[in-house]
Design an enzyme around this catalytic site. Structure first.
Site, mmCIF file in Angstrom:
data_model
loop_
_atom_site.group_PDB
_atom_site.id
_atom_site.type_symbol
_atom_site.label_atom_id
_atom_site.label_comp_id
_atom_site.label_asym_id
_atom_site.label_seq_id
_atom_site.Cartn_x
_atom_site.Cartn_y
_atom_site.Cartn_z
ATOM 1 N N GLU A 116 0.853 -1.199 0.000
ATOM 2 C CA GLU A 116 0.000 0.000 0.000
ATOM 3 C C GLU A 116 0.884 1.243 0.000
ATOM 4 O OE1 GLU A 116 -3.515 0.014 2.500
ATOM 5 O OE2 GLU A 116 -3.240 -2.098 2.924
ATOM 6 N N ARG A 277 -1.197 8.972 1.640
ATOM 7 C CA ARG A 277 -2.585 9.413 1.443
ATOM 8 C C ARG A 277 -2.749 10.930 1.425
ATOM 9 N NH1 ARG A 277 -5.343 4.852 5.378
ATOM 10 N NH2 ARG A 277 -4.934 3.172 3.921
ATOM 11 N N ARG A 373 -1.135 8.923 9.099
ATOM 12 C CA ARG A 373 -0.972 7.495 9.400
ATOM 13 C C ARG A 373 -0.511 6.725 8.170
ATOM 14 N NH1 ARG A 373 -4.825 2.849 9.016
ATOM 15 N NH2 ARG A 373 -6.214 4.269 7.949
HETATM 16 C C1 LIG Z 1 -13.524 1.558 5.326
HETATM 17 C C2 LIG Z 1 -12.329 1.473 6.238
HETATM 18 C C3 LIG Z 1 -11.215 0.727 5.865
HETATM 19 C C4 LIG Z 1 -10.108 0.643 6.720
HETATM 20 N N1 LIG Z 1 -9.053 -0.164 6.372
HETATM 21 C C5 LIG Z 1 -8.024 -0.307 7.255
HETATM 22 C C6 LIG Z 1 -6.960 -1.228 6.983
HETATM 23 O O1 LIG Z 1 -6.976 -1.931 5.977
HETATM 24 N N2 LIG Z 1 -5.956 -1.324 7.883
HETATM 25 C C7 LIG Z 1 -5.908 -0.575 9.048
HETATM 26 O O2 LIG Z 1 -4.957 -0.706 9.830
HETATM 27 N N3 LIG Z 1 -6.919 0.283 9.324
HETATM 28 C C8 LIG Z 1 -7.971 0.424 8.473
HETATM 29 N N4 LIG Z 1 -8.988 1.277 8.778
HETATM 30 C C9 LIG Z 1 -8.955 1.978 10.064
HETATM 31 C C10 LIG Z 1 -9.296 0.993 11.177
HETATM 32 O O3 LIG Z 1 -10.329 0.137 10.751
HETATM 33 C C11 LIG Z 1 -9.750 1.710 12.437
HETATM 34 O O4 LIG Z 1 -8.874 2.744 12.769
HETATM 35 C C12 LIG Z 1 -9.812 0.731 13.602
HETATM 36 O O5 LIG Z 1 -10.597 -0.370 13.245
HETATM 37 C C13 LIG Z 1 -10.378 1.417 14.825
HETATM 38 O O6 LIG Z 1 -10.615 0.442 15.797
HETATM 39 P P1 LIG Z 1 -11.196 0.879 17.207
HETATM 40 O O7 LIG Z 1 -11.359 -0.366 17.994
HETATM 41 O O8 LIG Z 1 -10.395 1.978 17.764
HETATM 42 O O9 LIG Z 1 -12.634 1.533 16.867
HETATM 43 P P2 LIG Z 1 -13.888 0.920 16.133
HETATM 44 O O10 LIG Z 1 -13.551 -0.319 15.415
HETATM 45 O O11 LIG Z 1 -14.516 2.010 15.357
HETATM 46 O O12 LIG Z 1 -14.872 0.549 17.349
HETATM 47 C C14 LIG Z 1 -15.492 1.566 18.106
HETATM 48 C C15 LIG Z 1 -16.481 0.910 19.052
HETATM 49 O O13 LIG Z 1 -16.914 1.862 20.022
HETATM 50 C C16 LIG Z 1 -18.331 1.836 20.129
HETATM 51 N N5 LIG Z 1 -18.768 3.164 20.591
HETATM 52 C C17 LIG Z 1 -18.474 4.372 20.059
HETATM 53 N N6 LIG Z 1 -19.054 5.350 20.789
HETATM 54 C C18 LIG Z 1 -19.709 4.757 21.804
HETATM 55 C C19 LIG Z 1 -20.521 5.226 22.877
HETATM 56 N N7 LIG Z 1 -20.779 6.534 23.057
HETATM 57 N N8 LIG Z 1 -21.049 4.319 23.737
HETATM 58 C C20 LIG Z 1 -20.840 2.985 23.574
HETATM 59 N N9 LIG Z 1 -20.098 2.472 22.557
HETATM 60 C C21 LIG Z 1 -19.533 3.350 21.691
HETATM 61 C C22 LIG Z 1 -18.778 1.483 18.721
HETATM 62 O O14 LIG Z 1 -20.112 1.038 18.703
HETATM 63 C C23 LIG Z 1 -17.748 0.410 18.364
HETATM 64 O O15 LIG Z 1 -18.104 -0.807 18.969
HETATM 65 C C24 LIG Z 1 -10.104 1.364 7.942
HETATM 66 C C25 LIG Z 1 -11.223 2.119 8.307
HETATM 67 C C26 LIG Z 1 -12.328 2.168 7.480
HETATM 68 C C27 LIG Z 1 -13.532 2.978 7.902
#
Ligand SMILES: Cc1cc2nc3c(=O)[nH]c(=O)nc-3n(C[C@H](O)[C@H](O)[C@H](O)COP(=O)(O)OP(=O)(O)OC[C@H]3O[C@@H](n4cnc5c(N)ncnc54)[C@H](O)[C@@H]3O)c2cc1C
Length: 495
Positions: A116, A277, A373
């Site tokens: 990538e 990016r 990032r």
């Molecule tokens: C389309 C897309 C493609 C991507 N591709 C990649 C990739 O290939 N490689 C990579 O490294 N990263 C990628 N990313 C980025 C990566 O997916 C995210 O940064 C990462 O998954 C974030 O994980 P997290 O656990 O921090 O948050 P999330 O996975 O967003 O989880 C957040 C959680 O918090 C909960 N939540 C939020 N607010 C509240 C609240 N007020 N009360 C209760 N629960 C709440 C939500 O419901 C959810 O369960 C991508 C992102 C997207 C959108």
């Protein structure tokens, strides 16, 4: 009011990996894990490209992964954090594999590394073009092994319970929008990003910056919010969220072209389609301004069809659903808000500046990403920091067995009968459009000062609404989005 040892808010990779790690170490500790949506819904579920790691010294090396990460971060990354994440990556990846994540292999049994933008070599483990979904499934499956984890869905965190700079848990709304609180010794925020702040984003509807806004209201230090990453290639549709076309497709050889069919990005950077990016998003915005089109195109027509089918089945399907056949025609793409590089400041154990409060994943700022990032480094960051935080929490719990008492008001609210749906939708749209214009102006190096006053005025309108509607999840989300937007604009204008 409920009490628990550890409260985890969020069921994406940061929340789930931490819960598993801690439960393995502390099987008698009470852990409550909550999410505002269903079990799966998260940014994690939509991750496509994969997770970067140095799994052998033949393809890559720690030094080259470190150097690519630092180069992308433009001097704002913390070198010790970058080294820690990169060097601990292989062990954490082995655990994900042991937990059942089906990363793809080539026909001769070796890892099928993806390439990538910003990576000098192919070092990305993936499961086809749906790595995030595969990870969520594997992690949820593991989670179900532990009796000491209580998992609650459709529970919305509104605010943290904080007294004298110590966090004692959080306040919630249940699915009937009734208020209750959970008190805890340790609170761990894994609430993800805030892409919904912008009118075009790859992030699902849950990404409203809730954890960040809660932590900021409670007085935790938040940093680097000016560094919002746009992804250069989102499919142009009338809907928000927009569908992401993974960068791995450019790593596979797809071209970015303008309306004349010219590959214009080499004019902006010698690495062309594989520049980072931020560089590509800026180049596309400039090309759009020059040509008067609201998008450019991604061209896959010259690529091997069979290989495309086997590596990118979901992208082909989603393009088809939107009426595009990527084998025969270039597909329209434009930049969209994708990743919050800044966030709640944490140290290398995931501790925030408030006692008892940890943060990890996209809501946190660990120092890894700096100003931009590197692709596929965020899932990695979340698993590495989940491990570090679990070690730290396990040792904190050993020293402090009783649930700390919170003597402040937890505030209960009842349902407010006044309907404000129309007003909320109107203010949300205004906020999202303001933020997209802001980012566009920034990319085109146009004046940004007027946005300071604009966001202040919109923010106070939203704040007025939220004062009277404490039992409405959508108004809390709007308020959190407005607070996040203000942090982004102020950090850009005044830092
Ligand atoms: C389309 C897309 C493609 C991507 N591709 C990649 C990739 O290939 N490689 C990579 O490294 N990263 C990628 N990313 C980025 C990566 O997916 C995210 O940064 C990462 O998954 C974030 O994980 P997290 O656990 O921090 O948050 P999330 O996975 O967003 O989880 C957040 C959680 O918090 C909960 N939540 C939020 N607010 C509240 C609240 N007020 N009360 C209760 N629960 C709440 C939500 O419901 C959810 O369960 C991508 C992102 C997207 C959108």
């Amino acid at each position: 009011m409920m009490q628990t040892d550890v409260l985890i808010i969020g069921s994406g990779i940061a929340g789930l990996a931490f819960a598993i790690k801690l439960a393995e170490r502390k099987p008698k500790t009470d852990i409550v894990l909550v999410t505002k949506a269903d079990r799966f819904e998260s940014n994690t579920k939509y991750a496509q490209g994969g997770i970067a790691a140095v799994m052998d010294n033949i393809h890559s090396s720690f030094e080259s992964h470190i150097s690519d990460t630092l180069k992308a971060g433009k001097g704002f990354s913390n070198i010790q954090t970058v080294r820690m994440v990169v060097e601990k990556a292989p062990k954490r990846l082995q655990e994900l594999i042991a937990w059942g994540t089906p990363f793809d292999k080539t026909s001769d049994g070796k890892w099928d590394y993806g390439l990538e933008g910003g990576h000098s070599v192919a070092r990305i483990l993936h499961h086809k073009d749906q790595t995030g979904l595969a990870l969520e499934k594997a992690l949820l499956q593991q989670l179900s092994r532990f009796k000491n984890i209580q998992f609650q869905t459709e529970v919305f965190a509104t605010d943290l319970l904080v007294q004298n700079k110590r966090c004692y848990g959080a306040q919630f709304l249940d699915k009937n929008e009734q208020s209750f609180s959970i008190q805890s010794n340790i609170t761990y925020l894994a609430t993800g990003g805030s892409g919904q702040v912008f009118s075009k984003t790859t992030n699902p509807l849950i990404a409203t910056g809730d954890g960040l806004a809660m932590a900021s209201r409670a007085g935790a230090v938040v940093e680097h919010m000016a560094f919002y990453q746009f992804h250069p290639t989102a499919l142009v549709t009338s809907k928000n969220p927009v569908f992401l076309i993974t960068e791995a497709l450019r790593g596979f050889g797809a071209y970015l072209i303008n309306h004349k069919g010219e590959r214009f990005v080499f004019k902006h950077h010698p690495e062309g389609e594989l520049a980072t990016r931020d560089i590509l998003s800026e180049a596309i915005f400039k090309e759009m301004q020059k040509t008067g089109h609201d998008h450019v195109w991604l061209d896959c027509r010259h690529l091997d069809r069979e290989a495309l089918r086997s590596h990118f089945p979901n992208i082909i399907l989603q393009c088809k659903k939107h009426g595009f056949n990527l084998f025969n025609e270039p597909i329209p793409v434009a930049p969209a808000a994708h990743y919050q590089c800044g966030g709640i400041k944490v140290n290398r154990e995931g501790k925030t500046t408030l006692h008892g409060l940890y943060a990890n994943g996209e809501c946190a700022s660990t120092g890894l990403h700096g100003a931009n990032r590197l692709a596929s480094n965020s899932l990695l960051e979340a698993v590495v920091f989940a491990h570090e935080a679990a070690l730290s929490v396990a040792s904190e719990l050993k020293q402090n067995k009783t649930t700390a008492g919170f003597s402040g008001r937890t505030g209960s609210v009842s349902k407010n009968p006044v309907t404000t749906t129309v007003k909320t939708a109107h203010l949300k749209k205004a906020l999202q459009e303001l933020m997209y214009r802001f980012y566009l102006n920034k990319s085109l190096e146009m004046p940004l000062k007027p946005f300071g006053a604009e966001i202040d005025s919109l923010f106070s309108e939203i704040k007025k609404l939220s004062v009277y509607h404490k039992s409405s999840q959508s108004i809390w989300e709007l308020q959190n989005m407005a607070e996040t937007a203000r942090l982004i604009i102020n950090d850009t204008l005044y830092e």
